[in-house]
Design a protein around this motif. Sequence first.
Motif, mmCIF file in Angstrom:
data_model
loop_
_atom_site.group_PDB
_atom_site.id
_atom_site.type_symbol
_atom_site.label_atom_id
_atom_site.label_comp_id
_atom_site.label_asym_id
_atom_site.label_seq_id
_atom_site.Cartn_x
_atom_site.Cartn_y
_atom_site.Cartn_z
ATOM 1 N N VAL A 99 51.145 -26.311 -1.581
ATOM 2 C CA VAL A 99 51.921 -26.929 -2.487
ATOM 3 C C VAL A 99 52.895 -27.723 -1.972
ATOM 4 O O VAL A 99 53.247 -28.843 -2.380
ATOM 5 C CB VAL A 99 52.660 -25.832 -3.404
ATOM 6 C CG1 VAL A 99 53.499 -26.131 -4.613
ATOM 7 C CG2 VAL A 99 51.586 -24.814 -4.149
ATOM 8 N N ASP A 115 65.135 -34.654 -6.505
ATOM 9 C CA ASP A 115 64.212 -33.539 -6.255
ATOM 10 C C ASP A 115 64.995 -32.274 -6.250
ATOM 11 O O ASP A 115 66.165 -32.125 -6.654
ATOM 12 C CB ASP A 115 63.484 -33.887 -4.955
ATOM 13 C CG ASP A 115 62.140 -33.018 -4.709
ATOM 14 O OD1 ASP A 115 61.568 -32.493 -5.689
ATOM 15 O OD2 ASP A 115 61.754 -33.106 -3.692
ATOM 16 N N HIS A 116 63.988 -31.153 -6.030
ATOM 17 C CA HIS A 116 64.545 -29.952 -6.062
ATOM 18 C C HIS A 116 65.734 -29.661 -4.829
ATOM 19 O O HIS A 116 66.818 -29.089 -5.121
ATOM 20 C CB HIS A 116 63.465 -28.583 -5.644
ATOM 21 C CG HIS A 116 62.444 -28.673 -6.858
ATOM 22 N ND1 HIS A 116 62.709 -28.414 -8.049
ATOM 23 C CD2 HIS A 116 61.082 -29.111 -6.744
ATOM 24 C CE1 HIS A 116 61.499 -28.526 -8.787
ATOM 25 N NE2 HIS A 116 60.794 -28.965 -8.051
ATOM 26 N N ASP A 120 51.802 -31.672 -6.929
ATOM 27 C CA ASP A 120 52.337 -30.576 -7.689
ATOM 28 C C ASP A 120 53.653 -30.439 -7.023
ATOM 29 O O ASP A 120 54.032 -30.349 -5.818
ATOM 30 C CB ASP A 120 51.580 -29.027 -7.253
ATOM 31 C CG ASP A 120 52.015 -27.885 -7.727
ATOM 32 O OD1 ASP A 120 53.225 -27.951 -8.206
ATOM 33 O OD2 ASP A 120 51.229 -27.069 -7.870
ATOM 34 N N ARG A 172 56.064 -28.468 -7.614
ATOM 35 C CA ARG A 172 56.929 -27.153 -7.517
ATOM 36 C C ARG A 172 57.640 -26.911 -6.330
ATOM 37 O O ARG A 172 58.979 -26.350 -6.545
ATOM 38 C CB ARG A 172 55.993 -25.921 -7.801
ATOM 39 C CG ARG A 172 55.556 -25.760 -9.274
ATOM 40 C CD ARG A 172 54.554 -24.527 -9.151
ATOM 41 N NE ARG A 172 53.340 -25.032 -8.563
ATOM 42 C CZ ARG A 172 52.304 -24.056 -8.127
ATOM 43 N NH1 ARG A 172 52.396 -22.699 -8.565
ATOM 44 N NH2 ARG A 172 51.338 -24.279 -7.678
ATOM 45 N N GLY A 173 57.366 -27.127 -5.464
ATOM 46 C CA GLY A 173 58.366 -27.246 -3.952
ATOM 47 C C GLY A 173 59.006 -28.232 -3.658
ATOM 48 O O GLY A 173 60.186 -28.244 -3.305
ATOM 49 N N ARG A 230 58.087 -12.717 -2.099
ATOM 50 C CA ARG A 230 57.166 -12.971 -3.228
ATOM 51 C C ARG A 230 57.004 -11.618 -4.190
ATOM 52 O O ARG A 230 56.292 -11.610 -5.074
ATOM 53 C CB ARG A 230 55.800 -13.804 -3.082
ATOM 54 C CG ARG A 230 55.989 -14.933 -2.470
ATOM 55 C CD ARG A 230 56.583 -16.006 -3.522
ATOM 56 N NE ARG A 230 56.465 -17.219 -2.801
ATOM 57 C CZ ARG A 230 56.695 -18.561 -3.655
ATOM 58 N NH1 ARG A 230 57.303 -18.409 -4.598
ATOM 59 N NH2 ARG A 230 56.454 -19.710 -3.055
#
Length: 421
Positions: A178, A70-71, A129, A131-132, A284
Motif C-alpha cells: 500500500v 496528501d495525508h 491506493d 490510503r497510506g 493494528r
Amino acid sequence: MKTRSVRALLPILLIATSVAAAENWPGFRGPTGMGISQEKNLPLTWNANDSSNVLWKMPLPATLAEGKPDHNQSSPIIWGDRVFVTTAFWPKDRKGEEQPEQRVTCFRLNDGEQLWDTAVPPGPWKLSDLRGGYCAPTPVTDGERVYVVFGSSKLAAVDFLGKIAWEQDLPDWQAFDVAIASSPILHRGQLLVLADRNQKKSTLTAFEPATGKMLWESKRTGAFTHTTPVVIEAAGKSQLLVTASGELQALDPASGEKLWWCKTPGDVTSPVFANGLVYTDSGRGGPGILVAADGSGDVAATHVKWKLDQIPEGLSSPAIVGNLLFRLHNPGVLKCVDLTTGEEQYAQRLNGVSVSSSPIITPDGKLYFASAGKTFVVQAAPKYELLATNDLGDAAAPSGAVSDGKLVLKGKKHLWCVSQK
C-alpha cells in the motif's frame, strides 16, 4: 568555491552556536526514537483563538499553493535553529491519479520564517491506493543533511542550504504494501533504511550519508511492515529493535544479523525500551508483550515477562515512564500498565485525541499526547491526572518535535510552534 561555501554556511553556524545548548530532535520520536525529551519548560497550555503561547504559525507548501495535501503523516524534526518538514501535495491543475509534488521545507525555529523549500523529484511508484499516501516517513538529520524517504520510492539527501546532495530510487517498489511508512534512522555514521516488502523482497540497507553509496544490505525473510526501528544499548551491545510482521526482532545495527527474536504480531508501532525490557504491540490490534533484552536466538520461551491479550488498533507508538507503560489506542483510550506485573492501572477515554500521534515525555513526568488538533497533557502516574487540554484546530496525524522550550506541531494546513511567552 570554498570561500563562497563558507560564507553561505556562516549564518547557519552562528545561529546553530547560539542555540547549541538546546536539544535537537533529529528524527522520528526524537534522539532516542522513543519520544523522550530533556526539555523542562514546555508550555502546559496554548490557544489558537487568542494566540496564547502560540509563538508562530506558518502555512505548509500545499496551503501556499492552494493545492490538495496528501495525508502527510511525517513528523517535523529540529536541528539547532532549523525545523524541517516533508510534505506532498497536488497542485491545483494536477489530477489525483498523477504523482504529487514532494517537498522538503526548512523553517527557522525562533520565528517560523520559511528559509527554503526544495522539490524532490518523484520516484517510480505511482500509487493506485492512496490510503497510506506519499509522505508517511519522517526525515532524519545528522546536522549536515536531511535524509528523506517519499512514498514514490525515493530516497534523497538535502543539505542545510536546501540543495539536493544525492537521490536514488528504492528498488522493488512493486512489493511494498500500500505505502512506504518506515522512517530512516542514523546510527554511527550509517543511514539505515528498513524496507520490509512482500514477495520475499524485504531488506535492511545501510547507506553512506554523504554519498548515498550502499555500505551493506541484509536480506530479510519476513513480509511487509511499516514500523520504524529503534536503536538501544542492552546486554553490552547495540541492538536495532524491529517489530517485523509476526516477530519482535533485535538486529545487529552494523550488519542486520538477528540477535534474538520472539513471535508476536508487528506492523506499525515502534518498540519502547526501559529497565532492560522491550515492550511492543502491532498497532493494528492484537497482543502486547514485554520481553527482556538480554537473550539470544528464539527467546519466546525464556524472556517474555508478560503478555496483554488484546491492544486495539492505535497507530501511535507506546511510551514508558519509570515503571509505567502508556498506550493510546482506538477509540481514543489511554491505558496505563504496571511494567513489572502487566496489571492495568487505568483506562481513560481522551475524547478527540489523535491515536496516530506518538506521545512526548518530559523530565518532570508529563506526557504530551500532542498534535495540531487536540492535545492532552497527562501526569505520568498510576492514577489518571489530566493537566491540560489544548486545541489548535488543525488536526493531523504527525507527532510533535521539541527543542529549546518549543513544541512544533504539523497540522494539515500549517506548521505551529507553541512556547511559553
